[in-house]
Design a protein around this motif. Structure first.
Motif, PDB file in Angstrom:
ATOM      1  N   VAL A  34       0.894  -1.159   0.000  1.00  0.00           N
ATOM      2  CA  VAL A  34       0.000   0.000   0.000  1.00  0.00           C
ATOM      3  C   VAL A  34       0.935   1.212   0.000  1.00  0.00           C
ATOM      4  CG1 VAL A  34      -1.779   1.260   1.251  1.00  0.00           C
ATOM      5  CG2 VAL A  34      -1.783  -1.247   1.279  1.00  0.00           C
ATOM      6  N   PRO A  35       0.983   1.934  -1.128  1.00  0.00           N
ATOM      7  CA  PRO A  35       1.961   3.016  -1.235  1.00  0.00           C
ATOM      8  C   PRO A  35       1.521   4.242  -0.434  1.00  0.00           C
ATOM      9  CG  PRO A  35       0.659   2.859  -3.265  1.00  0.00           C
ATOM     10  CD  PRO A  35       0.182   1.761  -2.345  1.00  0.00           C
ATOM     11  N   ASP A  36       2.491   5.087   0.031  1.00  0.00           N
ATOM     12  CA  ASP A  36       3.917   4.880  -0.137  1.00  0.00           C
ATOM     13  C   ASP A  36       4.531   4.189   1.076  1.00  0.00           C
ATOM     14  OD1 ASP A  36       4.084   6.184  -2.618  1.00  0.00           O
ATOM     15  OD2 ASP A  36       4.253   8.133  -1.679  1.00  0.00           O
ATOM     16  N   SER A  37       3.869   4.354   2.223  1.00  0.00           N
ATOM     17  CA  SER A  37       4.536   3.953   3.458  1.00  0.00           C
ATOM     18  C   SER A  37       4.716   2.441   3.570  1.00  0.00           C
ATOM     19  CB  SER A  37       3.772   4.493   4.664  1.00  0.00           C
ATOM     20  OG  SER A  37       2.405   4.159   4.555  1.00  0.00           O
ATOM     21  N   GLY A  38       3.924   1.648   2.830  1.00  0.00           N
ATOM     22  CA  GLY A  38       4.087   0.196   2.904  1.00  0.00           C
ATOM     23  C   GLY A  38       5.167  -0.342   1.977  1.00  0.00           C
ATOM     24  N   VAL A  39       5.783   0.527   1.156  1.00  0.00           N
ATOM     25  CA  VAL A  39       6.691   0.039   0.116  1.00  0.00           C
ATOM     26  C   VAL A  39       7.937  -0.663   0.671  1.00  0.00           C
ATOM     27  CG1 VAL A  39       8.194   0.742  -1.807  1.00  0.00           C
ATOM     28  CG2 VAL A  39       5.859   1.627  -1.655  1.00  0.00           C
ATOM     29  N   PRO A  40       8.717  -0.028   1.579  1.00  0.00           N
ATOM     30  CA  PRO A  40       9.934  -0.714   2.032  1.00  0.00           C
ATOM     31  C   PRO A  40       9.633  -2.054   2.707  1.00  0.00           C
ATOM     32  CG  PRO A  40       9.989   1.609   2.676  1.00  0.00           C
ATOM     33  CD  PRO A  40       8.607   1.335   2.172  1.00  0.00           C
ATOM     34  N   ALA A  41       8.578  -2.111   3.534  1.00  0.00           N
ATOM     35  CA  ALA A  41       8.242  -3.375   4.204  1.00  0.00           C
ATOM     36  C   ALA A  41       7.825  -4.426   3.173  1.00  0.00           C
ATOM     37  CB  ALA A  41       7.129  -3.157   5.224  1.00  0.00           C
ATOM     38  N   ALA A  42       7.119  -4.016   2.118  1.00  0.00           N
ATOM     39  CA  ALA A  42       6.713  -4.966   1.073  1.00  0.00           C
ATOM     40  C   ALA A  42       7.928  -5.484   0.311  1.00  0.00           C
ATOM     41  CB  ALA A  42       5.726  -4.295   0.118  1.00  0.00           C
ATOM     42  N   ILE A  43       8.918  -4.618   0.091  1.00  0.00           N
ATOM     43  CA  ILE A  43      10.156  -5.079  -0.565  1.00  0.00           C
ATOM     44  C   ILE A  43      10.828  -6.136   0.316  1.00  0.00           C
ATOM     45  CG2 ILE A  43      12.500  -4.376  -1.265  1.00  0.00           C
ATOM     46  CD1 ILE A  43      11.279  -1.646  -2.087  1.00  0.00           C
ATOM     47  N   GLY A  44      10.914  -5.834   1.616  1.00  0.00           N
ATOM     48  CA  GLY A  44      11.518  -6.796   2.544  1.00  0.00           C
ATOM     49  C   GLY A  44      10.750  -8.099   2.585  1.00  0.00           C
ATOM     50  N   TYR A  45       9.429  -8.006   2.563  1.00  0.00           N
ATOM     51  CA  TYR A  45       8.583  -9.202   2.593  1.00  0.00           C
ATOM     52  C   TYR A  45       8.831 -10.035   1.331  1.00  0.00           C
ATOM     53  CZ  TYR A  45       4.411 -12.047   3.557  1.00  0.00           C
ATOM     54  OH  TYR A  45       3.561 -13.094   3.835  1.00  0.00           O
ATOM     55  N   ALA A  46       8.791  -9.358   0.181  1.00  0.00           N
ATOM     56  CA  ALA A  46       8.945 -10.065  -1.098  1.00  0.00           C
ATOM     57  C   ALA A  46      10.311 -10.753  -1.177  1.00  0.00           C
ATOM     58  CB  ALA A  46       8.780  -9.075  -2.253  1.00  0.00           C
ATOM     59  N   GLN A  47      11.357 -10.053  -0.735  1.00  0.00           N
ATOM     60  CA  GLN A  47      12.702 -10.654  -0.794  1.00  0.00           C
ATOM     61  C   GLN A  47      12.779 -11.880   0.110  1.00  0.00           C
ATOM     62  OE1 GLN A  47      15.271  -7.324   0.115  1.00  0.00           O
ATOM     63  NE2 GLN A  47      15.269  -6.574  -1.991  1.00  0.00           N
ATOM     64  N   ALA A  48      12.237 -11.751   1.343  1.00  0.00           N
ATOM     65  CA  ALA A  48      12.323 -12.875   2.288  1.00  0.00           C
ATOM     66  C   ALA A  48      11.435 -14.040   1.849  1.00  0.00           C
ATOM     67  CB  ALA A  48      11.931 -12.409   3.686  1.00  0.00           C
ATOM     68  N   ALA A  49      10.296 -13.735   1.212  1.00  0.00           N
ATOM     69  CA  ALA A  49       9.372 -14.793   0.794  1.00  0.00           C
ATOM     70  C   ALA A  49       9.702 -15.324  -0.601  1.00  0.00           C
ATOM     71  CB  ALA A  49       7.940 -14.254   0.818  1.00  0.00           C
ATOM     72  N   ASN A  50      10.674 -14.666  -1.256  1.00  0.00           N
ATOM     73  CA  ASN A  50      11.042 -15.054  -2.622  1.00  0.00           C
ATOM     74  C   ASN A  50       9.840 -14.980  -3.571  1.00  0.00           C
ATOM     75  OD1 ASN A  50      13.001 -15.669  -4.440  1.00  0.00           O
ATOM     76  ND2 ASN A  50      12.846 -17.901  -4.155  1.00  0.00           N
ATOM     77  N   LEU A  51       9.113 -13.888  -3.444  1.00  0.00           N
ATOM     78  CA  LEU A  51       7.958 -13.635  -4.310  1.00  0.00           C
ATOM     79  C   LEU A  51       8.205 -12.356  -5.099  1.00  0.00           C
ATOM     80  CD1 LEU A  51       4.989 -14.290  -1.833  1.00  0.00           C
ATOM     81  CD2 LEU A  51       5.538 -15.652  -3.869  1.00  0.00           C
ATOM     82  N   PRO A  52       7.599 -12.218  -6.293  1.00  0.00           N
ATOM     83  CA  PRO A  52       7.772 -10.968  -7.042  1.00  0.00           C
ATOM     84  C   PRO A  52       7.107  -9.786  -6.325  1.00  0.00           C
ATOM     85  CG  PRO A  52       6.762 -12.691  -8.409  1.00  0.00           C
ATOM     86  CD  PRO A  52       6.789 -13.208  -7.018  1.00  0.00           C
TER      87      PRO A  52
END
Ligand code: SF4
Length: 484
Positions: A295-313
Motif C-alpha cells: 500500500v503506497p507509499d509507506s508500505g513500500v519498504p516493508a513490502a520489498i523486505g517481505y517479497a525478498q524474504a518470501a522469494n515472491l515478485p
C-alpha cells in the motif's frame, strides 16, 4: 462523550517537525527548505521565526510550507542569520493561527521563539495552576505552558530558565528555541521524539530528521541525546545533560510510519529498518500468494523486505495519486473516507488473476484497508492476504501522535478473525512485538523495561499521564478515556 482532552475545540495533540539554523545569512530560506523536507510530519500549518541581531521576525500560516514560504517577499521579510521553523498538524477542530508555531514571547531577558514536536502529558494540570496564578494564555497549545514556566522561572540565564521549565513538564518533547544569543535544541529524557544536529558550512542545524539536512547538502553530525540540551552560540556548540536519565524510550512507530524512509533516526536508516520489518513479517506470517504489493507509499519498504524474504515478485499493484494528503492524518471521517478513493487505484494489469499479499504499515480504523482490499478484488485478484508491518494498534498515543480513541481502533475492538472479516481479506497477519524488536535491532524486548516506547501496541506508557488522572496503567486509562 468524545475524547476531548483540551480546553477548546483545538486538540493539544500534534505530529510535528522542527528545524533551526544559526550562523547562516540565508537562515530563513534554509529553514523553509528544511521544513519542506519535514512536510510529512505536519501539513496543516507552518511557521518561521528569524533573528537579525536586533529584532525577531515571524511569519506563521495555515497550509503547506510551499504555499507560504517559497515566496521571496515572505523570506525577505524574515532577515537574519538565525531562524527556527515548525510544521504542524492539529488533530481536531479548525486549525487556528494562534496555535501555529514557533510560539514567540518577549521575556524580561528578551525575545524567545519555541518550536515543539511531541506532547506534554501534564500540560493541563500545569496550565490550570498557571491560570490560577494569573497567567493569560494566548493559545490552546501545550507548548505555551513551557513559555509561561520560562517566564516565571527565577533562574538567571535563558538556558537555566529553559531547563527549570522543562524539569516541571512530563511527556514527549523535541524542542528548538531561538533567543538573541543562541539556538537551543532539547530532547526529553526518554528521547521519545527524534532530533538531530547537522552542519552547513560551519552553521549548526537542528532538525527532526536527517532528510531536512540532505535537502540543503548539510552534514549530519549526530543525534541530540535523550535529556540533552544543546546551545549553539558564536563560540560553538555546548551540551549539557541536566535531567535525571531514565533508560531511553524512542518511539518505535517512527520506524514504522512517521519518519521519511530516506532519514536515519537513532543511528539507523529508516528504509533498512522497514525492509527488515517486512522480512520479519514474511517469516512470521507467510501467505500462499503469487505477488507482493505494497500500500503506497509507506508500505513500500516493508513490502520489498517481505517479497525478498518470501522469494515472491514485488509488484506495483496499487498506484497512489501524490496530490492528496496522507489518509492517517486527514482531520475528519468524511474526508478520510473520500481520501481513500481519491488516493489509490488498483493496477489491474498486475493483480488480475493473481493471489496477492498486500503489505501495509499499520491498521488504525481499518477503513482504508477495507476500501483498498475491495479495490484490489475488483481489479481481479483471486485472493487477498493482508500483512501488517507492525503489531495491532490497540492503545492511544499521548506523545504527539494523533490516534483515534480506543473505541475506534479496529484491533482494540476485534480479534484477528473478526478484523479479517471486516476488512474482507482471505487472511490477515500482523508483525509481533518481538518481531518488531528483532527488526529494529538490539536486544529482545525487555517486558519489564522495554527499550522503546511501544505503548500504542503494548499499553506500556513510559511516563506518567497526569492530565488523564493516570499513573501508568493502560487499562485504567483506556477505560477512563472511554468514559470521558
Ligand atoms: Fe510512538 Fe506509539 Fe509511543 Fe506514541 S504510543 S510515542 S506512536 S510508540
Amino acid at each position: 462523550m468524545s475524547r476531548q482532552r483540551v480546553f477548546t475545540a483545538d486538540k493539544l495533540r500534534e505530529e510535528c517537525g522542527v528545524f533551526g539554523i544559526s550562523g547562516n545569512e540565508d537562515a530563513a530560506a534554509h529553514t523553509a527548505l528544511g521544513l519542506h523536507a519535514l512536510q510529512h510530519r505536519g501539513q496543516e500549518a507552518a511557521g518561521i521565526v528569524s533573528f537579525d541581531g536586533r529584532l525577531f521576525h515571524s511569519h506563521r500560516a495555515l497550509g503547506l510550507v510551499g504555499d507560504h514560504f517559497s515566496n521571496e517577499a515572505v523570506i525577505g521579510a524574515l532577515p537574519g542569520h538565525a531562524a527556527i521553523g515548525h510544521v504542524r498538524y492539529s488533530t481536531a477542530g479548525a486549525p487556528l493561527l494562534r496555535n501555529v508555531q514557533p510560539l514567540f514571547a518577549d521575556f524580561a531577558f528578551g525575545g524567545l521563539a519555541l518550536g515543539h514536536n511531541g506532547n506534554l502529558t501534564n500540560a493541563l494540570v500545569l496550565r490550570r495552576q498557571l491560570v490560577e496564578q494569573g497567567c493569560l494564555f494566548q493559545s490552546t497549545s501545550d507548548t505555551e505552558v513551557i513559555i509561561h514556566l520560562i517566564a516565571r522561572s527565577r533562574q538567571p540565564t535563558v538556558i537555566e530558565r529553559l531547563i527549570d521549565a522543562l524539569s516541571q513538564v512530563q511527556g514527549a518533547y523535541a524542542l528548538v528555541a531561538l533567543s538573541a544569543d543562541a539556538l537551543y535544541g532539547v530532547r526529553d529524557p526518554l528521547g521519545i521524539r527524534p532530533l538531530v544536529i547537522g552542519e552547513l558550512d560551519g552553521a549548526p542545524i537542528l532538525a527532526s530528521e536527517t532528510c531536512a539536512l540532505d535537502i540543503m547538502g548539510a552534514r549530519f553530525v549526530r543525534d541530540v541525546e535523550p535529556g540533552e540540551v544543546v546551545s549553539a552560540t558564536l563560540s560553538g556548540i555546548e551540551s549539557i545533560k541536566p535531567f535525571a536519565m531514565p533508560p531511553r524510550r524512542f518511539c518505535i512507530f517512527e520506524y514504522v510510519y512517521f519518519a521519511r524512509p530516506d532519514s536515519a533516526v537513532e543511528g539507523q536508516s529508516v528504509y533498512e529498518v522497514r525492509k527488515r520489518i517486512g522480512a520479519e513479517l514474511a517469516r512470521e506470517a507467510p501467505a500462499p500468494a503469487d505477488i507482493v504489493i505494497p500500500v503506497p507509499d509507506s508500505g513500500v519498504p516493508a513490502a520489498i523486505g517481505y517479497a525478498q524474504a518470501a522469494n515472491l515478485p514485488f509488484e506495483l499493484g496499487l498506484i497512489r495519486n501524490h496530490y492528496v494528503g496522507r489518509t492517517f492524518i486527514e482531520p475528519s471521517d468524511r474526508i478520510r473516507h473520500l481520501g481513500v478513493r481519491l488516493k489509490h487505484n488498483a493496477n489491474r494489469s498486475t493483480v488480475a488473476g493473481r493471489r496477492v499479499v498486500l503489505v501495509d504499515d499499520s491498521i488504525v480504523r481499518g477503513t482504508t484497508s477495507t476500501k483498498i482490499v475491495a479495490m484490489v478484488r475488483n481489479a481481479g485478484a483471486t485472493e487477498v492476504h493482508m500483512r501488517v508491518a507492525s503489531p495491532p494498534t490497540i492503545h492511544s498515543c499521548f506523545y504527539g501522535v494523533d490516534t483515534p480513541e480506543r473505541s475506534q481502533l479496529l484491533a482494540a475492538q476485534n480479534n484477528l478473525e473478526a478484523m479479517a472479516r471486516i476488512i474482507g481479506v482471505d487472511s490477515l497477519g500482523f508483525l509481533s512485538l518481538d518481531g518488531m524488536y528483532r527488526a529494529v535491532g538490539g536486544a529482545p524486548r525487555d517486558a519489564f523495561q522495554p527499550q522503546y516506547c511501544d505503548a500504542c501496541f503494548s499499553g506500556d506508557y513510559p511516563t506518567l499521564l497526569e492530565d488523564f488522572g493516570h499513573g501508568g496503567s493502560a487499562d485504567q486509562l483506556s477505560l477512563m478515556l472511554e468514559e470521558r
